[in-house]
Design a protein around this motif. Structure first.
Motif, PDB file in Angstrom:
ATOM      1  N   GLY A 299       0.813  -1.220   0.000  1.00  0.00           N
ATOM      2  CA  GLY A 299       0.000   0.000   0.000  1.00  0.00           C
ATOM      3  C   GLY A 299       0.849   1.273   0.000  1.00  0.00           C
ATOM      4  O   GLY A 299       0.332   2.384   0.120  1.00  0.00           O
ATOM      5  N   GLU A 300       2.166   1.139  -0.128  1.00  0.00           N
ATOM      6  CA  GLU A 300       3.063   2.319  -0.099  1.00  0.00           C
ATOM      7  C   GLU A 300       2.902   3.186  -1.348  1.00  0.00           C
ATOM      8  O   GLU A 300       3.148   4.379  -1.328  1.00  0.00           O
ATOM      9  CB  GLU A 300       4.526   1.858  -0.045  1.00  0.00           C
ATOM     10  N   VAL A 301       2.533   2.529  -2.466  1.00  0.00           N
ATOM     11  CA  VAL A 301       2.544   3.207  -3.768  1.00  0.00           C
ATOM     12  C   VAL A 301       1.218   2.927  -4.469  1.00  0.00           C
ATOM     13  O   VAL A 301       0.656   1.845  -4.310  1.00  0.00           O
ATOM     14  CB  VAL A 301       3.702   2.618  -4.628  1.00  0.00           C
ATOM     15  N   THR A 302       0.730   3.889  -5.246  1.00  0.00           N
ATOM     16  CA  THR A 302      -0.432   3.566  -6.085  1.00  0.00           C
ATOM     17  C   THR A 302       0.032   3.400  -7.529  1.00  0.00           C
ATOM     18  O   THR A 302       0.990   4.047  -7.964  1.00  0.00           O
ATOM     19  CB  THR A 302      -1.558   4.626  -6.011  1.00  0.00           C
ATOM     20  N   PHE A 303      -0.651   2.524  -8.256  1.00  0.00           N
ATOM     21  CA  PHE A 303      -0.182   2.120  -9.586  1.00  0.00           C
ATOM     22  C   PHE A 303      -1.177   2.508 -10.665  1.00  0.00           C
ATOM     23  O   PHE A 303      -2.381   2.506 -10.439  1.00  0.00           O
ATOM     24  CB  PHE A 303       0.007   0.594  -9.613  1.00  0.00           C
ATOM     25  N   TYR A 304      -0.616   2.795 -11.842  1.00  0.00           N
ATOM     26  CA  TYR A 304      -1.455   3.007 -13.020  1.00  0.00           C
ATOM     27  C   TYR A 304      -0.786   2.272 -14.169  1.00  0.00           C
ATOM     28  O   TYR A 304       0.391   2.499 -14.437  1.00  0.00           O
ATOM     29  CB  TYR A 304      -1.551   4.506 -13.350  1.00  0.00           C
TER      30      TYR A 304
END
Ligand code: LMR
Length: 342
Positions: A299-304
């Motif tokens: 959950g440290e980073v959000t992805f696209y």
């Protein structure tokens, strides 16, 4: 006369003692230090690199050391120095050329002759990468690096690169406008970011974390494994899965050192390198996948993830960089890379 007899007796006695000593040594009856005796035949290869141990390059360097040690029963030792402890990426090429270390594995961006591998969307997928790195195109590329100081041994992989930013996902080419993006020192990568309207900032790998922290840069591109092992995720919260380029390395040895090796030792090192390279390419793929999953669950980073149509927009925006590369490197080698494995 008495003096003469005494002196002669002493000499004969001394000679006898020496003969006895030598025959004892020959029969191995005099204790000696095995380790010290073995050191005379031992060959040490110092291998310096800039990334963490737990990365495709770090693990491959250690794997190579282990295979060599096993094949030579410890006679050839490869000592691996990770994390720029000996030399940073801007120093390591000079160091190996000067013989201060015997091996390094810089990324293509740090070697002018291989910069063309920084072209965007040059590689279709991991199978394509494997065909290039281990096939005739790879040999051709390695020959370009050979010089009187450098013996190239292999191409290693760290997989595909993604872009990250501290406060937004970079999706459309326009999203890059005026963003300060850390790049490796590669004129082809620099041109790509200029085409996107960004401000490329070339920096040594070991300066990236600090530059992200001080917000001297807004974003960067790298593989998941480098991003993960250097904890860039603490500062870069948005990752775009773009797979727009690859990160790979040329494994190089100091030429004078190579030429002094016996042909048997050269063959052992080449066999060990071939085995390591096959392993590295698989390992790089796996490692990036596993660490991407870890980042996702943390959950440290959000992805696209870029869609095909979005990638097409990047391709169009970056097209100009191909004409420069064709001018600088010739279209033949680019075609050869593109067609490998087809
Ligand atoms: C980088 O500078 O980002 C990489 O080349 C570091 C490396 O060696 O993987």
């Amino acid at each position: 006369m008495r003096y003469f007899i005494a002196a002669s007796a002493a000499t004969v006695f001394g000679l006898l003692a020496l003969l006895l000593f030598q025959s004892d040594v020959a029969k191995n009856e005099i204790p000696f230090d095995d380790e010290q005796a073995g050191l005379k035949n031992q060959l040490v290869i110092h291998f310096s690199h800039v990334v963490a141990e737990n990365t495709p390059k770090g693990l491959a360097a250690q794997k190579f050391a282990d295979i060599v040690e096993q094949k030579t029963e410890g006679r050839i030792k490869v000592l691996v120095y990770p994390n720029s402890v000996l030399f940073s990426d801007s120093e390591e090429l000079n160091a190996v050329q000067a013989g201060e270390v015997q091996m390094i594995a810089p990324s293509f961006s740090k070697l002018g002759q291989l910069e063309l591998l920084d072209l965007p969307f040059l590689f279709r997928d991991d199978d394509h990468l494997r065909s290039v790195f281990t096939g005739p195109a790879g040999k051709n590329l390695l020959n370009r690096v050979q010089s009187q100081d450098l013996k190239p041994l292999a191409l290693w992989s760290n997989g595909f690169k993604q872009v990250t930013h501290r406060e937004k996902h970079l999706v459309a080419p326009n999203d890059f406008k005026n963003e300060r993006m850390r790049i490796q020192p590669s004129s082809l990568i620099e041109q790509q970011y200029e085409l996107l309207g960004a401000k490329p900032v070339p920096l040594s790998f070991n300066d990236v974390y600090q530059s992200l922290e001080s917000q001297q840069i807004d974003g960067q591109e790298n593989t998941v494994s480098n991003f993960y092992s250097k904890r860039f995720y603490k500062l870069q919260k948005f990752m775009t899965i773009s797979n727009h380029g690859i990160l790979g390395y040329a494994v190089l040895m100091n030429m004078a050192f190579w030429e002094k090796l016996s042909s048997d030792d050269q063959a052992i090192l080449l066999a060990a390198m071939e085995e390591t390279t096959k392993w590295n390419i698989e390992q790089a793929k796996k490692m990036n996948e596993i660490q991407l999953e870890k980042l996702k669950t943390s959950g440290e980073v959000t992805f696209y993830e870029l869609s095909g149509a979005e990638k097409e927009k990047w391709r169009k925006a970056l097209k100009g960089v191909y004409s420069k590369a064709e001018q600088d490197y010739g279209s033949e080698i680019i075609k050869e890379i593109r067609n490998a494995g087809k």
